[in-house]
Design an enzyme around this catalytic site. Structure first.
Site, PDB file in Angstrom:
ATOM      1  N   SER A 152      44.465  35.153  39.989  1.00 36.86           N
ATOM      2  CA  SER A 152      45.119  36.330  39.174  1.00 36.86           C
ATOM      3  C   SER A 152      47.044  35.882  38.834  1.00 36.86           C
ATOM      4  CB  SER A 152      45.577  37.781  39.403  1.00 36.86           C
ATOM      5  OG  SER A 152      46.360  38.584  38.707  1.00 36.86           O
ATOM      6  N   TYR A 163      45.499  45.256  44.839  1.00 35.54           N
ATOM      7  CA  TYR A 163      45.472  44.214  43.943  1.00 35.54           C
ATOM      8  C   TYR A 163      45.472  43.098  44.173  1.00 35.54           C
ATOM      9  CZ  TYR A 163      42.959  41.657  40.296  1.00 35.54           C
ATOM     10  OH  TYR A 163      42.601  40.590  39.485  1.00 35.54           O
TER      11      TYR A 163
HETATM   12  P1  NAD Z   1      34.609  41.531  35.700  1.00 36.19           P
HETATM   13  O1  NAD Z   1      34.622  43.217  35.967  1.00 36.19           O
HETATM   14  O2  NAD Z   1      33.706  41.766  34.277  1.00 36.19           O
HETATM   15  O3  NAD Z   1      34.164  41.225  36.900  1.00 36.19           O
HETATM   16  C1  NAD Z   1      34.174  41.442  38.321  1.00 36.19           C
HETATM   17  C2  NAD Z   1      33.099  41.212  39.075  1.00 36.19           C
HETATM   18  O4  NAD Z   1      33.134  41.230  39.896  1.00 36.19           O
HETATM   19  C3  NAD Z   1      31.904  42.428  38.601  1.00 36.19           C
HETATM   20  O5  NAD Z   1      31.221  41.855  36.996  1.00 36.19           O
HETATM   21  C4  NAD Z   1      30.646  42.549  39.504  1.00 36.19           C
HETATM   22  O6  NAD Z   1      29.584  42.142  38.947  1.00 36.19           O
HETATM   23  C5  NAD Z   1      31.822  41.635  40.377  1.00 36.19           C
HETATM   24  N1  NAD Z   1      32.062  42.528  41.707  1.00 36.19           N
HETATM   25  C6  NAD Z   1      33.131  44.160  41.931  1.00 36.19           C
HETATM   26  N2  NAD Z   1      32.297  43.766  43.062  1.00 36.19           N
HETATM   27  C7  NAD Z   1      31.683  43.533  43.834  1.00 36.19           C
HETATM   28  C8  NAD Z   1      30.855  43.693  44.720  1.00 36.19           C
HETATM   29  N3  NAD Z   1      31.189  45.075  46.080  1.00 36.19           N
HETATM   30  N4  NAD Z   1      29.607  43.444  45.334  1.00 36.19           N
HETATM   31  C9  NAD Z   1      29.530  42.406  43.936  1.00 36.19           C
HETATM   32  N5  NAD Z   1      30.131  41.862  43.120  1.00 36.19           N
HETATM   33  C10 NAD Z   1      30.779  42.406  43.098  1.00 36.19           C
HETATM   34  O7  NAD Z   1      35.755  41.707  35.295  1.00 36.19           O
HETATM   35  P2  NAD Z   1      36.728  40.320  34.900  1.00 36.19           P
HETATM   36  O8  NAD Z   1      38.214  40.916  35.025  1.00 36.19           O
HETATM   37  O9  NAD Z   1      35.705  39.161  34.444  1.00 36.19           O
HETATM   38  O10 NAD Z   1      37.145  39.718  36.946  1.00 36.19           O
HETATM   39  C11 NAD Z   1      36.619  38.198  37.189  1.00 36.19           C
HETATM   40  C12 NAD Z   1      37.566  38.286  38.437  1.00 36.19           C
HETATM   41  O11 NAD Z   1      38.361  37.629  37.227  1.00 36.19           O
HETATM   42  C13 NAD Z   1      38.221  39.154  39.690  1.00 36.19           C
HETATM   43  O12 NAD Z   1      38.622  37.899  40.606  1.00 36.19           O
HETATM   44  C14 NAD Z   1      39.577  39.430  38.816  1.00 36.19           C
HETATM   45  O13 NAD Z   1      40.429  39.834  39.723  1.00 36.19           O
HETATM   46  C15 NAD Z   1      39.958  38.438  38.298  1.00 36.19           C
HETATM   47  N6  NAD Z   1      41.304  38.802  36.841  1.00 36.19           N
HETATM   48  C16 NAD Z   1      40.632  39.438  36.098  1.00 36.19           C
HETATM   49  C17 NAD Z   1      41.569  40.038  34.912  1.00 36.19           C
HETATM   50  C18 NAD Z   1      41.935  40.546  33.780  1.00 36.19           C
HETATM   51  O14 NAD Z   1      42.810  41.174  32.980  1.00 36.19           O
HETATM   52  N7  NAD Z   1      40.898  40.744  33.530  1.00 36.19           N
HETATM   53  C19 NAD Z   1      43.333  39.081  35.199  1.00 36.19           C
HETATM   54  C20 NAD Z   1      43.152  38.218  36.412  1.00 36.19           C
HETATM   55  C21 NAD Z   1      42.177  38.613  36.901  1.00 36.19           C
END
Ligand code: NAD
Ligand code: MG
Length: 335
Positions: free
Chosen positions: A227, A240
């Site tokens: 991120s 985080y």
């Molecule tokens: P999202 O909620 O769609 O996906 C995250 C997924 O993590 C969930 O769908 C869930 O299945 C999984 N998860 C969380 N805790 C879990 C557990 N204990 N066991 C099994 N699965 C678990 O959200 P996203 O934003 O697509 O997140 C994906 C990645 O992107 C993450 O690593 C997040 O840190 C990163 N990210 C997101 C953003 C943003 O703005 N959305 C920005 C930077 C980084």
């Protein structure tokens, strides 16, 4: 019509090219609709500012981990738009958090590029996961659904074994699942809270990658979702942001270990992306309503806009890219 376009179309007509081709050259300047241009095989230029919804967004809150199906607007993961071109034919991928967000976008894209895909997700996300499984199957690829909680080491090991069995091997591992919960102060973060974030974001990729290594042959790839928080942490994402810095170091260190074994390790650093994580405790309501508004593109990204990065990092033609972090942040932050 500007003079250069005029010259080109005149040249084509004068050169005796067929009327169809001449029309295609003129199409962008005579206002054909996007779908008509698509049918003609022409990709119109798209203004990145106008492509997707902008803030203000409706107030919304879901219990963690959140569902795509309940978001308004629904995020775009490339369900109707991603077109493959055979870049990952025959590959076998395991994607954690593959039910929604970046993981879903990668899963759809990988299947359309010809890969078989296993996804992990939490049992509470079964309905989101089913949509992804159906989309993978629709491409004629193997789709393996493995629900379970990544905070458990035994489950992480089992996940890898089940993915290898279900796919018949493994050569792409995407450590993408993540936990993000906004807390105004360090004093609001309980030890349980801190532990859950560390277990999901740092321990799980460690356990999964260790288990996967016995199966990864030269040419395999590991991709982590890190991120912009790794390098530009927000005050309310204290725990985080530390995990995302760890994810970035995971990539840079492991790439040095595994380069000599022919395994590439890279990361993707998203900025603000419209996903379930944000509406299920990841952001304050104020941040959510104005989500992405402070980036130069003045809107959040959609998961679909990162799909091609996950494809690129997995594809054989990215063979000199390892230890890299590719960013997609709408102009804000640095990978
Ligand atoms: P999202 O909620 O769609 O996906 C995250 C997924 O993590 C969930 O769908 C869930 O299945 C999984 N998860 C969380 N805790 C879990 C557990 N204990 N066991 C099994 N699965 C678990 O959200 P996203 O934003 O697509 O997140 C994906 C990645 O992107 C993450 O690593 C997040 O840190 C990163 N990210 C997101 C953003 C943003 O703005 N959305 C920005 C930077 C980084
Ligand atoms: Mg989800």
């Amino acid at each position: 019509m500007n003079s250069e376009e005029n010259k080109i179309s005149r040249r084509m007509v004068i050169g005796g090219l067929g009327a169809g081709i001449a029309t295609m050259a003129l199409a962008p300047v005579v206002g054909y609709s996007k779908s008509t241009l698509g049918q003609m095989g022409i990709l119109p230029v798209e203004d990145p500012r106008m492509k997707y919804p902008k803030p203000p967004f409706k107030e919304q809150k879901q219990p963690w981990p959140g569902l795509v199906s309940k978001m308004d607007p629904r995020p775009d993961h490339g369900e109707t738009s991603y077109k493959g071109s055979g870049r990952l034919v025959g590959r076998k991928a395991l994607i954690t958090g593959g039910d929604s967000g970046m993981g879903r976008a990668a899963a759809i894209a990988y299947a359309r590029e010809g890969a078989d895909v296993a996804i992990n997700y939490l049992p509470a996300e079964e309905s989101d996961a089913k949509e992804v499984i159906d989309l993978i199957k629709k491409e004629g690829r193997k789709a393996v659904a493995i629900p379970g909680d990544l905070r458990n080491e035994d489950f992480c090991k089992q996940l890898v074994e089940d993915a290898v069995t279900g796919l018949g091997g493994l050569d792409i591992l995407v450590n993408n699942a993540g936990r993000q919960q906004t807390r105004p102060s360090i004093t609001d973060i309980s030890s349980e809270d801190f532990d859950a974030t560390m277990k999901t974001n740092i321990y799980a990729p460690f356990w999964i990658t260790k288990a996967a290594l016995t199966h990864l042959l030269p040419g395999s790839v590991i991709i982590s979702t890190t991120s912009v928080q790794a390098t530009d942490p927000s005050a309310d994402l204290f725990d985080y942001a530390q995990t995302k810095a760890a994810n970035t170091s995971f990539v840079r260190s492991l790439a040095k270990q595994l380069g000599p074994k022919g395994i590439r390790v890279n990361g993707v650093a998203p900025g603000p992306i419209w996903t379930a994580l944000q509406v299920s405790g990841g952001a304050t309501m104020d941040k959510l309503v104005n989500f992405g508004g402070d980036t130069p593109l003045a809107r959040p990204g959609q998961p679909a806009e990162l799909a091609s990065i996950y494809v690129q990092l997995a594809a054989n033609d990215a063979s000199y890219a390892t230890g890299q972090i590719y960013g997609a942040a709408g102009g804000g932050g640095q990978p």
